[in-house]
Design a protein around this motif. Structure first.
Motif, mmCIF file in Angstrom:
data_model
loop_
_atom_site.group_PDB
_atom_site.id
_atom_site.type_symbol
_atom_site.label_atom_id
_atom_site.label_comp_id
_atom_site.label_asym_id
_atom_site.label_seq_id
_atom_site.Cartn_x
_atom_site.Cartn_y
_atom_site.Cartn_z
ATOM 1 N N GLU A 89 0.824 -1.216 0.000
ATOM 2 C CA GLU A 89 0.000 0.000 0.000
ATOM 3 C C GLU A 89 0.853 1.259 0.000
ATOM 4 N N THR A 90 1.895 1.232 0.845
ATOM 5 C CA THR A 90 2.764 2.407 0.934
ATOM 6 C C THR A 90 3.404 2.693 -0.414
ATOM 7 N N ALA A 91 3.882 1.636 -1.059
ATOM 8 C CA ALA A 91 4.495 1.810 -2.384
ATOM 9 C C ALA A 91 3.476 2.403 -3.354
ATOM 10 N N GLY A 92 2.248 1.915 -3.295
ATOM 11 C CA GLY A 92 1.201 2.431 -4.168
ATOM 12 C C GLY A 92 0.904 3.901 -3.905
ATOM 13 N N MET A 93 0.898 4.269 -2.620
ATOM 14 C CA MET A 93 0.617 5.664 -2.257
ATOM 15 C C MET A 93 1.734 6.590 -2.704
ATOM 16 N N VAL A 94 2.969 6.133 -2.533
ATOM 17 C CA VAL A 94 4.111 6.932 -2.987
ATOM 18 C C VAL A 94 3.977 7.203 -4.481
ATOM 19 N N GLU A 95 3.563 6.165 -5.237
ATOM 20 C CA GLU A 95 3.425 6.343 -6.674
ATOM 21 C C GLU A 95 2.276 7.278 -7.021
ATOM 22 N N LEU A 96 1.194 7.191 -6.256
ATOM 23 C CA LEU A 96 0.090 8.127 -6.477
ATOM 24 C C LEU A 96 0.543 9.565 -6.263
ATOM 25 N N MET A 97 1.515 9.730 -5.358
ATOM 26 C CA MET A 97 2.010 11.079 -5.079
ATOM 27 C C MET A 97 3.128 11.486 -6.032
ATOM 28 N N GLY A 98 3.397 10.635 -6.999
ATOM 29 C CA GLY A 98 4.333 11.025 -8.040
ATOM 30 C C GLY A 98 5.768 10.593 -7.826
ATOM 31 N N GLY A 99 5.995 9.717 -6.871
ATOM 32 C CA GLY A 99 7.353 9.226 -6.648
ATOM 33 C C GLY A 99 7.465 7.765 -7.034
ATOM 34 N N ARG A 100 8.656 7.224 -6.866
ATOM 35 C CA ARG A 100 8.832 5.809 -7.149
ATOM 36 C C ARG A 100 9.286 5.117 -5.867
ATOM 37 N N ALA A 101 8.700 3.978 -5.570
ATOM 38 C CA ALA A 101 9.047 3.268 -4.335
ATOM 39 C C ALA A 101 9.776 1.975 -4.662
ATOM 40 N N ILE A 102 10.844 1.720 -3.929
ATOM 41 C CA ILE A 102 11.602 0.489 -4.137
ATOM 42 C C ILE A 102 11.845 -0.173 -2.782
ATOM 43 N N VAL A 103 11.531 -1.456 -2.709
ATOM 44 C CA VAL A 103 11.748 -2.212 -1.471
ATOM 45 C C VAL A 103 13.119 -2.873 -1.524
ATOM 46 N N VAL A 104 13.913 -2.699 -0.491
ATOM 47 C CA VAL A 104 15.239 -3.329 -0.481
ATOM 48 C C VAL A 104 15.455 -4.145 0.792
ATOM 49 N N GLY A 105 16.332 -5.131 0.646
ATOM 50 C CA GLY A 105 16.891 -5.809 1.814
ATOM 51 C C GLY A 105 16.106 -6.985 2.352
ATOM 52 N N MET A 106 15.237 -7.579 1.538
ATOM 53 C CA MET A 106 14.486 -8.718 2.073
ATOM 54 C C MET A 106 15.421 -9.893 2.364
ATOM 55 N N ARG A 107 15.320 -10.418 3.577
ATOM 56 C CA ARG A 107 16.152 -11.549 3.972
ATOM 57 C C ARG A 107 15.701 -12.816 3.258
ATOM 58 N N PRO A 108 16.636 -13.751 3.026
ATOM 59 C CA PRO A 108 16.270 -14.996 2.340
ATOM 60 C C PRO A 108 15.130 -15.741 3.042
ATOM 61 N N SER A 109 15.208 -15.852 4.366
ATOM 62 C CA SER A 109 14.167 -16.606 5.080
ATOM 63 C C SER A 109 12.807 -15.920 4.956
ATOM 64 N N VAL A 110 12.839 -14.599 4.901
ATOM 65 C CA VAL A 110 11.597 -13.835 4.744
ATOM 66 C C VAL A 110 11.038 -14.019 3.333
ATOM 67 N N ALA A 111 11.937 -14.042 2.348
ATOM 68 C CA ALA A 111 11.505 -14.238 0.965
ATOM 69 C C ALA A 111 10.879 -15.619 0.784
ATOM 70 N N ILE A 112 11.502 -16.635 1.386
ATOM 71 C CA ILE A 112 10.971 -18.002 1.295
ATOM 72 C C ILE A 112 9.579 -18.059 1.915
ATOM 73 N N THR A 113 9.461 -17.503 3.111
ATOM 74 C CA THR A 113 8.184 -17.548 3.820
ATOM 75 C C THR A 113 7.101 -16.773 3.070
ATOM 76 N N ALA A 114 7.461 -15.613 2.562
ATOM 77 C CA ALA A 114 6.485 -14.797 1.827
ATOM 78 C C ALA A 114 5.999 -15.530 0.580
ATOM 79 N N ALA A 115 6.920 -16.190 -0.103
ATOM 80 C CA ALA A 115 6.533 -16.924 -1.313
ATOM 81 C C ALA A 115 5.607 -18.080 -0.948
ATOM 82 N N GLU A 116 5.915 -18.784 0.139
ATOM 83 C CA GLU A 116 5.063 -19.903 0.558
ATOM 84 C C GLU A 116 3.682 -19.434 0.994
ATOM 85 N N LEU A 117 3.652 -18.288 1.650
ATOM 86 C CA LEU A 117 2.371 -17.739 2.086
ATOM 87 C C LEU A 117 1.540 -17.254 0.905
ATOM 88 N N GLY A 118 2.204 -17.036 -0.201
ATOM 89 C CA GLY A 118 1.491 -16.642 -1.400
ATOM 90 C C GLY A 118 1.348 -15.151 -1.574
#
Lengths: 154, 146
Positions: free
Chosen positions: A68-97
């Motif tokens: 949502e935050t990324a979407g809001m930043v874009e609505l306000m005319g900026g670009r949002a980039i997420v950095v630094g996701m840990r491997p274990s977090v990436a695995i879990t997020a992918a499994e959670l869907g």
């Protein structure tokens, strides 16, 4: 809520960096979203880097707030980039869907700055301006346009 | 679903130690996560499994707080033969879940949290058991083996 759980938004050149705390309450996550948008309004940056490198638990609520935050930043005319996701977090997020759909990601803050078009030369220019003309570069490899280096830069 | 779900239908396990956290605020959700993390690390789960467990706890503790306001998370260090693991029970006396099958299947929930959180948590764990009705509230039991 202790200070270490609260959010930090800092500015680097014309980019905001929002560092999400490692173990925040839902309220702290909401607060950071608000803080990012407020600072966005005040400083008019070209982009916002959402740094989640301290985040060890990315559940569906947290993931939704980041999207949502990324979407809001874009609505306000900026670009949002997420950095630094840990491997274990990436695995879990992918499994959670929940991928962070429609959110740009980068491997590091440096990479994100590059994606936002902040180059080392920009950075050098800013540094040179702030130091007036005191600096003389000795680095042969320096291709910064601002330098009047004796070696005769092209 | 079933009447009085105490433990999941899964393997019989011996309980080595246990503890409880009462969840009735956002800070308690944080406390539940921290406690689950500490126990999972002590049991010796990998970083990725610890993340799976704590993420599941976060989903289930939040749901409990959101829908029942007040509930209890019980954690147990368990052992079955050579396997060691963790069992987590989320027990509340809230209104119960009307459409259990729907919640377990829903890709997107109506309230923006529940279905996705429960369904996702099921994927992160090795065993998942849910009993719910209007009289006794909801009990969700999950297990993760090392």
């Amino acid at each position: 809520m202790t200070a270490s759980e609260s959010a930090a938004v800092t500015q680097v050149y014309d980019v905001l960096i929002a560092a999400f705390p490692g173990r925040p309450t839902d309220q702290a996550v909401d607060n950071l979203q608000q803080e990012v948008l407020n600072q966005m309004n005040e400083t008019d940056p070209r982009g916002v880097i959402l740094d989640i490198s301290e985040v060890t638990t990315l559940d569906s609520f947290f993931a939704r707030v980041i999207s949502e935050t990324a979407g809001m930043v874009e609505l306000m005319g900026g670009r949002a980039i997420v950095v630094g996701m840990r491997p274990s977090v990436a695995i879990t997020a992918a499994e959670l869907g929940f991928g962070l759909d429609s959110v740009d990601t980068a491997r590091s803050t440096d990479h994100a700055l590059l994606m936002l078009g902040v180059t080392v030369e920009d950075a050098d220019d800013v540094a040179a301006e702030s130091e007036s003309e005191a600096a003389t570069t000795h680095d042969d490899g320096d291709r910064s346009g601002s330098a009047l280096s004796p070696g005769g830069g092209r | 679903m079933s009447e009085d779900g105490k433990t999941s239908d899964a393997v019989d396990a011996q309980v080595l130690r246990s503890g409880t956290i009462r969840v009735r605020s956002e800070d308690d959700i944080l406390r539940a996560r921290q406690e689950a993390r500490a126990v999972a690390e002590e049991i010796g789960f990998s970083t990725t499994d610890v993340t799976r467990i704590v993420t599941g706890v976060s989903e289930l503790a939040r749901n409990m707080h959101l829908y029942a306001e007040d509930g209890i998370m019980t954690w147990r260090e368990i052992e079955a033969g050579r396997d060691s693991g963790i069992e987590l029970v989320f027990d509340d006396e809230g209104p119960g879940i009307d459409d259990i099958q729907g919640v377990l299947r829903a890709e997107h929930s109506t309230s923006g949290g529940m279905g996705r959180g429960i369904q996702g948590t099921k994927k992160l764990m090795d065993a998942f058991d849910l009993t719910s009705n209007a009289e006794d509230g909801t009990t969700i039991t999950v297990r993760k083996w090392q």
